[in-house]
Design an enzyme around this catalytic site. Structure first.
Site, PDB file in Angstrom:
ATOM      1  N   ASP A  13       0.814  -1.226   0.000  1.00  0.00           N
ATOM      2  CA  ASP A  13       0.000   0.000   0.000  1.00  0.00           C
ATOM      3  C   ASP A  13       0.842   1.269   0.000  1.00  0.00           C
ATOM      4  OD1 ASP A  13      -2.243  -1.693   0.147  1.00  0.00           O
ATOM      5  OD2 ASP A  13      -2.025  -1.815   2.326  1.00  0.00           O
ATOM      6  N   LYS A  16       1.842   2.239  -5.051  1.00  0.00           N
ATOM      7  CA  LYS A  16       2.432   1.696  -6.292  1.00  0.00           C
ATOM      8  C   LYS A  16       1.563   2.041  -7.500  1.00  0.00           C
ATOM      9  CE  LYS A  16       2.303  -2.456  -4.426  1.00  0.00           C
ATOM     10  NZ  LYS A  16       2.033  -2.178  -3.014  1.00  0.00           N
ATOM     11  N   GLY A  40      -4.696  -4.350  -3.542  1.00  0.00           N
ATOM     12  CA  GLY A  40      -5.693  -3.285  -3.697  1.00  0.00           C
ATOM     13  C   GLY A  40      -4.945  -2.067  -4.184  1.00  0.00           C
ATOM     14  N   HIS A  41      -5.098  -1.752  -5.460  1.00  0.00           N
ATOM     15  CA  HIS A  41      -4.315  -0.681  -6.087  1.00  0.00           C
ATOM     16  C   HIS A  41      -5.237   0.464  -6.483  1.00  0.00           C
ATOM     17  CE1 HIS A  41      -0.868  -3.669  -7.233  1.00  0.00           C
ATOM     18  NE2 HIS A  41      -1.044  -3.524  -5.935  1.00  0.00           N
ATOM     19  N   GLN A 222       1.832  -6.240  -3.505  1.00  0.00           N
ATOM     20  CA  GLN A 222       2.430  -6.454  -2.181  1.00  0.00           C
ATOM     21  C   GLN A 222       3.774  -5.706  -2.108  1.00  0.00           C
ATOM     22  OE1 GLN A 222       1.099  -9.706  -3.733  1.00  0.00           O
ATOM     23  NE2 GLN A 222      -0.714  -8.673  -3.013  1.00  0.00           N
TER      24      GLN A 222
HETATM   25  P1  GDP Z   1      -0.738   0.322  -3.585  1.00  0.00           P
HETATM   26  O1  GDP Z   1      -1.362  -0.955  -3.088  1.00  0.00           O
HETATM   27  O2  GDP Z   1       0.718   0.391  -3.320  1.00  0.00           O
HETATM   28  O3  GDP Z   1      -1.081   0.637  -5.015  1.00  0.00           O
HETATM   29  O4  GDP Z   1      -1.377   1.486  -2.702  1.00  0.00           O
HETATM   30  P2  GDP Z   1      -2.930   1.648  -2.275  1.00  0.00           P
HETATM   31  O5  GDP Z   1      -3.669   2.131  -3.461  1.00  0.00           O
HETATM   32  O6  GDP Z   1      -3.432   0.430  -1.567  1.00  0.00           O
HETATM   33  O7  GDP Z   1      -2.811   2.741  -1.144  1.00  0.00           O
HETATM   34  C1  GDP Z   1      -2.265   4.000  -1.368  1.00  0.00           C
HETATM   35  C2  GDP Z   1      -3.328   5.072  -1.055  1.00  0.00           C
HETATM   36  O8  GDP Z   1      -2.705   6.339  -0.957  1.00  0.00           O
HETATM   37  C3  GDP Z   1      -4.369   5.220  -2.146  1.00  0.00           C
HETATM   38  O9  GDP Z   1      -5.580   5.571  -1.570  1.00  0.00           O
HETATM   39  C4  GDP Z   1      -3.832   6.344  -3.003  1.00  0.00           C
HETATM   40  O10 GDP Z   1      -4.852   7.075  -3.685  1.00  0.00           O
HETATM   41  C5  GDP Z   1      -3.178   7.217  -1.971  1.00  0.00           C
HETATM   42  N1  GDP Z   1      -1.989   7.959  -2.414  1.00  0.00           N
HETATM   43  C6  GDP Z   1      -1.010   7.550  -3.258  1.00  0.00           C
HETATM   44  N2  GDP Z   1      -0.032   8.471  -3.321  1.00  0.00           N
HETATM   45  C7  GDP Z   1      -0.407   9.483  -2.497  1.00  0.00           C
HETATM   46  C8  GDP Z   1       0.217  10.708  -2.092  1.00  0.00           C
HETATM   47  O11 GDP Z   1       1.316  11.068  -2.512  1.00  0.00           O
HETATM   48  N3  GDP Z   1      -0.481  11.475  -1.183  1.00  0.00           N
HETATM   49  C9  GDP Z   1      -1.705  11.107  -0.684  1.00  0.00           C
HETATM   50  N4  GDP Z   1      -2.286  11.890   0.198  1.00  0.00           N
HETATM   51  N5  GDP Z   1      -2.293   9.955  -1.044  1.00  0.00           N
HETATM   52  C10 GDP Z   1      -1.643   9.158  -1.918  1.00  0.00           C
HETATM   53  P1  IMO Z   2      -0.944  -4.244  -2.215  1.00  0.00           P
HETATM   54  O1  IMO Z   2      -0.549  -4.761  -3.576  1.00  0.00           O
HETATM   55  C1  IMO Z   2      -0.834  -4.821   2.118  1.00  0.00           C
HETATM   56  C2  IMO Z   2      -0.692  -8.968   3.528  1.00  0.00           C
HETATM   57  C3  IMO Z   2      -1.880  -9.468   4.331  1.00  0.00           C
HETATM   58  C4  IMO Z   2      -1.186 -10.473   5.228  1.00  0.00           C
HETATM   59  C5  IMO Z   2      -0.118 -11.084   4.324  1.00  0.00           C
HETATM   60  C6  IMO Z   2      -0.536 -12.403   3.679  1.00  0.00           C
HETATM   61  O2  IMO Z   2      -2.218  -3.491  -2.194  1.00  0.00           O
HETATM   62  O3  IMO Z   2       0.200  -3.520  -1.583  1.00  0.00           O
HETATM   63  P2  IMO Z   2      -2.192 -13.042   1.708  1.00  0.00           P
HETATM   64  O4  IMO Z   2      -3.667 -12.834   1.563  1.00  0.00           O
HETATM   65  O5  IMO Z   2      -1.370 -12.428   0.622  1.00  0.00           O
HETATM   66  O6  IMO Z   2      -1.829 -14.478   1.933  1.00  0.00           O
HETATM   67  O7  IMO Z   2      -1.814 -12.277   3.076  1.00  0.00           O
HETATM   68  O8  IMO Z   2       0.106 -10.115   3.303  1.00  0.00           O
HETATM   69  N1  IMO Z   2      -1.026  -8.402   2.197  1.00  0.00           N
HETATM   70  C7  IMO Z   2      -1.001  -7.086   1.925  1.00  0.00           C
HETATM   71  N2  IMO Z   2      -0.800  -6.024   2.718  1.00  0.00           N
HETATM   72  N3  IMO Z   2      -1.023  -4.644   0.796  1.00  0.00           N
HETATM   73  C8  IMO Z   2      -1.201  -5.705  -0.026  1.00  0.00           C
HETATM   74  O9  IMO Z   2      -1.254  -5.584  -1.377  1.00  0.00           O
HETATM   75  C9  IMO Z   2      -1.251  -6.996   0.534  1.00  0.00           C
HETATM   76  N4  IMO Z   2      -1.438  -8.233   0.032  1.00  0.00           N
HETATM   77  C10 IMO Z   2      -1.289  -9.087   1.060  1.00  0.00           C
HETATM   78  O10 IMO Z   2      -2.478  -8.420   5.054  1.00  0.00           O
HETATM   79  O11 IMO Z   2      -0.512  -9.788   6.267  1.00  0.00           O
HETATM   80 MG    MG Z   3      -2.864  -1.608  -1.746  1.00  0.00          MG
END
Ligand code: GDP
Ligand code: IMO
Ligand code: MG
Length: 423
Positions: A13, A16, A40-41, A222
């Site tokens: 998270d 990316k 979750g992207h 991840q």
């Molecule tokens: P990922 O799994 O690495 O793609 O990241 P996620 O989408 O799960 O979580 C990142 C969250 O931060 C999302 O809600 C994005 O919209 C938000 N986000 C990403 N970059 C920034 C930033 O530079 N500032 C803020 N405030 N939010 C950001």
């Molecule tokens: P993104 O791509 C954050 C964590 C789970 C758990 C461990 C194993 O959005 O960054 P799994 O279901 O993969 O066997 O769970 O990995 N986990 C993540 N944590 N962001 C993710 O994906 C994750 N995908 C799995 O919370 O600790």
């Molecule tokens: Mg994510």
């Protein structure tokens, strides 16, 4: 720059998807190389927010072919739900291609995941319960069913029936309720027929694209410290998110990769169990969660917050051959008086030389910090490094000094354009 990899450097998270969306326009293909719908992207474009689990984050560009690589485990109900939702919102998914070699997730994998977690009790991993671990286990056991198997519908139905029957034995032995195998066969026969037009020999497709002079972007899900080999085992996922996994998960060799972009939040979060040296419990942590909206996209769980950890990032530079770093969500710290950055670990009063290979030890370390003055003003409007307040620039420079690679992108807000790009 033929092939670039984007990889998370913490516990997921990091933002990316936002960086991939930012870079995608210059690439012909964006390829997911591991993981599944545990990811979750989030991409935010204007007032539209897209939460993607399986479809690569490049899908929002008409010029990009999104590809689900061979290293991914694919849950077909989720894939089509996502495709339908994107198409409903006017995003075409016709170009999407799914590797014939990608493994499929079945309902019994999810049942197994839940039963294994509940058997662990307090020692549970805190998985997303999406069946990721059991699907990769079947791949390693060589009893998995692959996307390409749907090309022969009769054989596919036979495989689902066979594997479903033996999975039923396992599920009931683990204390779960038996499921109706024929229902699963019927459901997946339909899903398989729907998958057919998306299936491709993505290895040759990507190499042909490279030979034609295109650039390709490989999208990690991840992160480094959730990597099954290099992460905080057993509190990890079941694949290799590290850059090496991008080669195995796409069929592109290491010499074609010219750029590896690590993504780090300006603080750290973790979902699920496991050690976390800079974890913040209390008001400051709550403030990070509130301001940063740190709740899982997939499970809605509150993410555990903590300060930025440069010991981890230095290790991530090594593990992934990072060429540069994107530091995201710096704006979340806008209101803080002091921004702490961990630069070392101590055990029993003695400094550790680097990131340890023992999670028991990691659980015992005391993080040592550098306290940086906060900037106490919004960063969101900044579009150049020079426009950023000096105190914020200092944090970026401290990161660069400690990890030895440039911070090429600074995130100052959730939207596509909320970025400072440094030459
Ligand atoms: P990922 O799994 O690495 O793609 O990241 P996620 O989408 O799960 O979580 C990142 C969250 O931060 C999302 O809600 C994005 O919209 C938000 N986000 C990403 N970059 C920034 C930033 O530079 N500032 C803020 N405030 N939010 C950001
Ligand atoms: P993104 O791509 C954050 C964590 C789970 C758990 C461990 C194993 O959005 O960054 P799994 O279901 O993969 O066997 O769970 O990995 N986990 C993540 N944590 N962001 C993710 O994906 C994750 N995908 C799995 O919370 O600790
Ligand atoms: Mg994510």
């Amino acid at each position: 720059m033929p092939v670039a990899v984007v990889v998370g450097t913490q516990w997921g998270d990091e933002g990316k998807a936002k960086v991939i969306d930012l870079l995608a326009g210059k690439h012909s293909h964006v390829v997911r190389y591991q993981g599944g719908h545990n990811a979750g992207h989030t991409v935010v474009v204007g007032d539209q927010r897209y939460a993607l689990q399986l479809v690569p984050s490049g899908v929002l560009y008409d010029s990009v072919t999104p590809v689900i690589g061979n290293g991914v485990v694919v849950d077909l109900p989720t894939l089509f739900k996502e495709v339908d939702e994107l198409q409903r919102r006017g995003v075409s998914c016709e170009r999407l291609r799914v590797s014939s070699l990608a493994q499929l997730i079945f309902p019994w994998h999810q049942m197994h995941d839940a039963l294994a977690e509940s058997a662990l009790g307090d020692a549970k991993i805190g998985t997303t319960l999406k069946g990721i671990g059991p699907a990769y286990a079947d791949k390693a056991l060589r009893v998995g069913i692959r996307a390409g198997d749907v090309r022969d519908p009769k054989r596919f139905a036979m495989l689902v029936r066979e594997r479903g029957t033996s999975a039923n034995t396992l599920i009931t032995a683990l204390g779960g309720a038996a499921f109706n195998v024929e229902d699963v066969v019927a459901q997946f026969s339909e899903l398989g027929a729907r998958l057919l037009p998306y299936i491709a020999d993505t290895v040759n497709l990507l190499h042909d694209a490279l030979e034609a002079g295109n650039n390709i972007l490989l999208e990690g899900a991840q992160a480094t410290f959730l990597d099954i080999d290099h992460g905080t085992y057993p509190f990890v996922t079941s694949s290799n998110p590290t850059a090496g996994g991008a080669c195995a998960g796409t069929g592109i060799g290491p010499r074609d990769i010219t750029r590896v972009v690590g993504i780090a939040k300006a603080y750290t979060t973790r979902v699920g169990s496991g050690p976390f040296p800079t974890e913040l419990i209390g008001e400051l942590g709550d403030a990070i969660v509130d301001i940063g909206h740190e709740f899982g996209t997939v499970t809605g769980r509150r993410r555990r917050p903590g300060w930025l950890d440069l010991v981890m990032l230095r290790h991530a530079v090594r593990l992934n051959s990072l060429s540069e770093l994107a530091l995201t969500k710096l704006d979340v710290l806008d209101t803080f008086d002091t921004v702490r950055v961990c630069t070392g670990y101590m055990v029993d009063g003695k400094p550790l030389s680097g990131y340890p290979d023992d999670i028991e030890l990691l659980g015992k370390v005391t993080a040592t910090y550098v306290d940086m003055p906060g900037w106490k003003q919004p960063l969101r409007a900044c579009r150049s490094f020079a426009e950023m307040p000096e105190a914020a620039r200092r944090v970026v420079e401290l990161v660069e000094q400690h990890i030895g690679i440039p911070v090429s992108i600074v995130g100052v807000g959730p939207e596509r354009d909320d970025c400072v790009l440094r030459a």
